[in-house]
Design an enzyme around this catalytic site. Structure first.
Site, short mmCIF file in Angstrom:
data_model
loop_
_atom_site.label_atom_id
_atom_site.label_comp_id
_atom_site.label_asym_id
_atom_site.label_seq_id
_atom_site.Cartn_x
_atom_site.Cartn_y
_atom_site.Cartn_z
N HIS A 2 4.92 0.00 -0.50
CA HIS A 2 5.63 -1.02 0.30
C HIS A 2 4.73 -2.02 0.76
CE1 HIS A 2 4.06 1.85 2.98
NE2 HIS A 2 3.92 0.81 3.83
N HIS A 58 0.85 -1.27 0.04
CA HIS A 58 -0.01 0.03 0.04
C HIS A 58 0.83 1.33 0.08
CE1 HIS A 58 -0.51 0.84 4.64
NE2 HIS A 58 0.99 0.59 4.45
N HIS A 94 -1.06 -10.47 -1.66
CA HIS A 94 -0.24 -10.39 -2.69
C HIS A 94 -0.89 -9.40 -3.67
CE1 HIS A 94 1.80 -13.82 -1.36
NE2 HIS A 94 2.95 -13.20 -1.78
N CYS A 111 5.10 5.43 5.54
CA CYS A 111 3.86 4.81 4.68
C CYS A 111 3.51 5.34 3.42
CB CYS A 111 2.78 4.30 5.64
SG CYS A 111 2.70 2.69 6.38
NI NI Z 1 2.57 0.98 5.48
#
Ligand code: NI
Length: 142
Positions: free
Chosen positions: A40, A15, A81, A34
């Site tokens: 990642h 995400h 996945h 993030c």
């Molecule tokens: Ni993350």
């Protein structure tokens, strides 16, 4: 006899956390690592908790085989996945106002809850616990 059963599950997914209206700088400030534009992955762990009254005849709350199959179909096949931002409908399709749901652990947990809830009998209570890392955990509903 009010009882809870828990089925554990697992999926890997990628995400990126970013607010669509914000600059890259602001996204990085708010979402930290993030916000990486190149995505990642996380190894998500899941506890699906179902509670209610045990059936006196069967001695079961819910058939764990059925719960396993439901989680497999609605969560694992659906998200494992995958790139959540690009491949999972709840995150890759904008709403009527053109807003995208950001795939935070909180929002992923609620999406999973919503995908499972409709398949379970109304007399059973559902709670989903999502581990984004071993130390970062979200529960819905709280
Ligand atoms: Ni993350």
């Amino acid at each position: 006899m009010h009882t809870a059963v828990i089925r554990k599950a697992h999926f890997n997914a990628a995400h990126r956390l970013a607010h669509q209206d914000w600059s890259e700088e602001r996204n990085r400030e708010v979402f930290g690592l993030c916000a990486n534009p190149h995505y990642h992955g996380h190894n998500y762990e899941l506890d699906v908790r179902v509670s209610g009254e045990v059936n006196a005849e069967t001695g079961m709350l819910i058939d764990l085989k059925d719960l396993k199959t439901l989680i497999y179909q609605e969560v694992e096949v659906y998200m494992d996945h995958k790139n959540l931002n690009l491949e999972v409908v709840e995150f890759c399709h904008p709403d009527a106002d053109g807003r995208f749901l950001i795939p935070t652990a909180e929002n992923i947990c609620r999406v999973i809850y919503d995908r499972l809830r409709g398949h379970l009998p109304d007399n059973l209570t559902l709670m989903v616990r999502l581990y984004e890392t071993p130390r970062n955990i979200v529960e819905y509903p709280a």
